[in-house]
Design a protein around this motif. Structure first.
Motif, mmCIF file in Angstrom:
data_model
loop_
_atom_site.group_PDB
_atom_site.id
_atom_site.type_symbol
_atom_site.label_atom_id
_atom_site.label_comp_id
_atom_site.label_asym_id
_atom_site.label_seq_id
_atom_site.Cartn_x
_atom_site.Cartn_y
_atom_site.Cartn_z
ATOM 1 N N LEU A 555 47.499 75.700 19.219
ATOM 2 C CA LEU A 555 47.802 74.794 19.491
ATOM 3 C C LEU A 555 48.917 73.934 20.755
ATOM 4 O O LEU A 555 48.299 72.654 21.247
ATOM 5 C CB LEU A 555 49.020 73.776 17.960
ATOM 6 N N LEU A 556 49.714 75.286 21.129
ATOM 7 C CA LEU A 556 50.499 74.993 22.334
ATOM 8 C C LEU A 556 49.074 75.239 23.143
ATOM 9 O O LEU A 556 49.561 73.611 24.817
ATOM 10 C CB LEU A 556 51.866 75.371 22.722
ATOM 11 N N LYS A 557 48.916 75.664 23.651
ATOM 12 C CA LYS A 557 47.430 75.919 24.623
ATOM 13 C C LYS A 557 46.968 74.828 24.521
ATOM 14 O O LYS A 557 46.265 74.542 25.926
ATOM 15 C CB LYS A 557 47.158 76.978 24.164
ATOM 16 N N ALA A 558 46.687 73.925 23.089
ATOM 17 C CA ALA A 558 45.841 73.181 23.219
ATOM 18 C C ALA A 558 46.689 71.668 23.885
ATOM 19 O O ALA A 558 45.547 70.970 24.775
ATOM 20 C CB ALA A 558 44.962 72.882 22.142
ATOM 21 N N ALA A 559 47.510 71.797 23.682
ATOM 22 C CA ALA A 559 47.877 70.747 24.265
ATOM 23 C C ALA A 559 48.756 70.789 25.539
ATOM 24 O O ALA A 559 49.270 69.823 26.097
ATOM 25 C CB ALA A 559 49.493 70.174 23.330
ATOM 26 N N HIS A 560 49.345 72.036 26.101
ATOM 27 C CA HIS A 560 49.712 71.905 27.454
ATOM 28 C C HIS A 560 48.437 73.592 27.927
ATOM 29 O O HIS A 560 49.298 74.780 27.743
ATOM 30 C CB HIS A 560 51.096 72.370 27.176
ATOM 31 N N PRO A 561 48.206 73.435 27.743
ATOM 32 C CA PRO A 561 46.480 74.300 28.566
ATOM 33 C C PRO A 561 47.390 74.717 29.756
ATOM 34 O O PRO A 561 47.084 75.422 30.806
ATOM 35 C CB PRO A 561 45.452 72.993 29.343
ATOM 36 N N GLU A 562 48.268 73.994 31.022
ATOM 37 C CA GLU A 562 49.142 74.301 32.098
ATOM 38 C C GLU A 562 49.853 76.072 32.331
ATOM 39 O O GLU A 562 50.628 76.483 32.612
ATOM 40 C CB GLU A 562 49.888 73.377 33.067
ATOM 41 N N TRP A 563 49.902 76.339 30.068
ATOM 42 C CA TRP A 563 51.451 76.990 30.598
ATOM 43 C C TRP A 563 51.318 78.290 30.699
ATOM 44 O O TRP A 563 50.349 78.039 29.624
ATOM 45 C CB TRP A 563 52.176 76.326 28.950
#
Length: 763
Positions: A555-563
């Motif tokens: 979910l975090l990867k989808a929300a913050h793909p730049e992380w």
């Protein structure tokens, strides 16, 4: 390699009973109120009242008067009932409830419950179902690809249907659906986009081996369970024989899944694990979830450490299980600095109840796989039989429900259960506050209650001439307090492979998790010879906790793909909570009188919505990890086994990794120690911000933070600070804990890092 305990025991899956869950807080403080359903005796209806509604209102009003100034201003009737039952429901404080119980005609009262719950309930327990937050910000993980390294998948499961999935697979995907025994390419779809299997290591280890299922099809159930927990689709009416009934869904229900089968009934080899992870990286996954680990191997010989380094280089977060070797310290595996290590916790749910003939209702724990009629049977407790330690003595018991003596040793409870099952009793009540590991625990119509509830049951059984009781099955209760607690089986840090980084990182739900299972193997039993399959199973272990964290990472990867992978891990760690749902420190069920420490649970329970907006993150580059390897005095070849490239150098070896937690180990030979840490944080908030340090010092330590204020001028600015820990050992070795919290002016963000000071000998 140590196989995760949970799900390979035949014929029953691994289950761990957390006895403390049995405690349902029915009576709150005077200031708290809950909705109760109250049963009344219709035959005692006072004729002074015109209707039963008037009678019930009078009882509620009287309860307010009886509690005087302590009455809740919210006390009110919710419903009156006259057909399906006779009585009412009302919002009452604990004192008002006691007053109601003394009313003429009172029969029984119990808290209002949710009739049906969603999924494993864990997404709800983690507050992912809020109207805003990570689910919505990530569009439920849409188009993120999670690679699961496990025992395979049951592709026909409803959890892997592709209803609602977009019909265009991301172009970065390079994987395939590999054909094999009982598995063809048509079994993949827009949800399960890939499936591969790797068993050359197994075959090489035993040339005469015959692979019983030579494909990605799951024959153990473990991989089906973990993958559906990560990203299973919505399935209505899922349950374990009527328990936990509701809509099943994964943590990231719109993410894509790819299975890499590396666990085999015929063996589990590191070569196969490495091949599976290698292929997952090549195929283009965003997150790797791996619920297994290797014990007693250095980082440069650990296939998970080696493969996860390559994944980290490409921005792929690897989420792994801590292991099931608790509660001793130093039992953790996957203590690898560049991946996420997940401990297992309990959730606020339990099953079944014991109803005494006097109307008392006790919430307990049972998973007997049928709606058995164990109603108004004699309740038996006497010194001759209640030890429940032999089939012979139990066979002499008249028909009824036996109450077994309380025991503290889980093995003794297992023995009691076995004797009760072999004696073919109508029912049994076991008493324990210890976590139970009991194969076949649900094969007889029985229930476990806590030691706290036991005295009233025993007193009733001994004092009444004809005591009776009923056991209710296929009931589900949520909202149990306190929760979560750290599961006793969850492996603890420090990491034997490298203790200088605090592991585990976080805790996630791992006990009694409902998820998809293979339907052609026994998952429960009745008696000694009736075995039952199920499409959805309740399993426990850090194997179940890991995919929860993997799903949140997706979910975090989808929300913050730049992380980066380190940024995602940092967000999870610094926003995790050390408190349970009573706002007290999380308990350690391995040591019920103690609170869980960072060596047990890392920073605490994962909080997905807070991780979406952590304020500050601790990032790290591949070279930072190489600097750590250099400081460990690994040889060039040993480092090369991990990095696979000579492009890194050892110009700046350093033990001080930019990690979102702190652990200071001191030598047993010295009486004092000074540790200095340097950390760099990145402002990922909305813009300019000021953060101030708040420190809780570990006992016996003096901790200094410099500077104490961080003033960020713009988003993505990086600032550094130092932490100096001075510790003096006194009469004996001591493990102490504290934390450092950076609090933003205005209270928008709170960035917490746990701190441990401990003797190096505990590893």
């Amino acid at each position: 390699m140590r196989e995760p305990k949970p799900s390979f025991v035949f014929p029953f899956p691994f289950m761990l009973i957390i006895a403390h869950w049995f405690l349902l807080v029915i009576h709150g403080s005077a200031a708290e109120s809950s909705t109760y359903i109250v049963h009344m005796d219709k035959s005692l209806f006072p004729r002074v009242f015109t209707t039963h509604h008037d009678w019930f209102e009078s009882i509620i009003d009287s309860s307010k008067s009886a509690t005087l100034g302590n009455s809740s201003i919210q006390s009110q009737k919710v419903y009156s009932y006259s057909q399906a039952m006779y009585g009412f429901s009302a919002v009452l404080t604990s004192q008002e409830l006691e007053a109601v119980k003394s009313s003429l005609g009172f029969v029984a009262a119990y808290p209002d419950r949710t009739a049906t719950i969603d999924t494993t309930h864990t997404f709800e327990f983690l507050s992912l179902d809020s109207s805003s937050g990570l689910w919505h910000a990530s569009n439920f993980g849409e188009d993120v690809i999670v690679g699961v390294i496990d025992s395979g998948v049951w592709p026909e499961s409803e959890s892997f249907k592709d209803d609602g999935m977009t019909k265009k697979i991301p172009s970065k995907w390079k994987g395939t659906c590999q054909e094999g025994q009982d598995f063809n390419t048509s079994m993949c779809n827009f949800k399960l986009i890939g499936a591969r299997y790797f068993n050359k290591g197994v075959i090489a280890g035993n040339r005469k081996v015959k692979i019983s299922m030579n494909s990605a099809r799951d024959t153990a159930g473990h991989g089906t369970h973990t993958s559906s927990t990560v990203a299973g689709n919505y399935v209505s009416g899922a349950s374990y024989f009527g328990y936990a009934k509701g809509v099943a869904r994964g943590i990231a229900p719109r993410a894509r899944l790819a299975m890499y089968k590396v666990i085999w009934e015929e063996g589990r080899y590191s070569s196969d694990v490495l091949a599976g992870m290698d292929q997952a990286i090549a195929d283009g996954v965003d997150v790797i979830s791996i619920s297994m680990g290797f014990d007693g191997v250095p980082l440069y010989e650990d296939p998970i450490a080696i493969a996860s380094f390559a994944a980290m280089e490409k921005g792929v977060l690897v989420s792994s299980s801590a292991g099931n070797g608790g509660p001793d310290l130093g039992t953790l595996h996957n203590g690898i600095p560049w991946l996420l290590t997940v401990a297992a916790g309990t959730i606020d749910r339990t099953f079944g109840s014991l109803i005494l003939g006097n109307g008392q209702i006790i919430i307990g724990w049972t998973l007997f796989p049928a709606n058995a009629i164990v109603e108004d049977f004699p309740l038996i407790y006497n010194k001759n039989t209640s030890a429940c330690n032999s089939v012979k003595s139990l066979s002499e018991v008249a028909e009824g429900i036996i109450v077994c003596d309380p025991v503290s040793d889980p093995d003794l409870v297992f023995e009691q259960r076995r004797f009760v099952r072999e004696a073919n009793l109508l029912g049994a009540v076991f008493i324990s506050d210890q976590p139970l590991v009991t194969e076949g625990h649900a094969s007889s119509p029985s229930i476990v209650i806590s030691a706290k509830d036991a005295p009233s049951v025993i007193k009733y059984a001994k004092s009444h001439k004809y005591p009776t009781a009923s056991i209710k099955f296929q009931q589900t209760f949520v909202g149990i307090k306190p929760a979560p607690g750290l599961a006793d089986y969850s492996s603890r840090g420090p990491s034997p492979s490298y203790p200088g980084v605090l592991k585990p990182d976080i805790m996630a739900p791992g006990s009694r998790v409902l998820a998809a299972f293979i339907p052609d193997t026994p998952a429960a039993a009745i008696g000694n010879n009736v075995y039952l399959p199920t499409d959805y199973n309740l399993l426990s272990g850090t194997s179940m906790a890991c995919p929860h964290a993997s799903g949140v990472a997706a979910l975090l990867k989808a929300a913050h793909p730049e992380w980066s992978a380190a940024a995602i891990r940092s967000a999870l760690v610094t926003t995790a909570s050390p408190l349970d749902n009573t706002q007290n420190p999380i308990r350690d069920y391995g040591y019920p009188s103690q609170y869980a420490s960072p060596l047990d649970m890392g920073a605490g329970q994962i909080d997905p919505n807070k991780a979406l907006d952590p304020g500050l993150i601790y990032d790290a580059t591949p070279q930072d990890y190489v600097n750590l390897l250099c400081a460990l005095n690994y040889t060039q070849k040993q480092i090369l086994t991990i990095t696979r490239s000579g492009s890194y150098n050892c110009a700046k070896p350093s033990f001080d990794l930019n990690y979102p937690s702190f652990i200071a180990l001191y030598s047993n030979k010295t009486r004092s120690v000074v540790h200095k840490f340097k950390r760099t944080v990145t402002n990922v908030g909305g813009g300019p911000a000021i953060y101030r340090a708040k420190v809780t010092e570990p006992k016996g330590s003096v901790l200094t933070v410099s500077p104490e204020t961080l003033s960020f001028r713009y988003k993505n600015e990086k600032l550094s600070y130092d932490v100096l820990i001075k510790y003096r050992k006194y009469k004996k070795e001591n493990i102490s804990y504290g934390d450092l919290v950076w609090i933003e002016d205005g209270g928008a963000h709170s960035v917490r890092s746990p701190i441990v000071v401990a003797p190096s000998g505990i590893v």
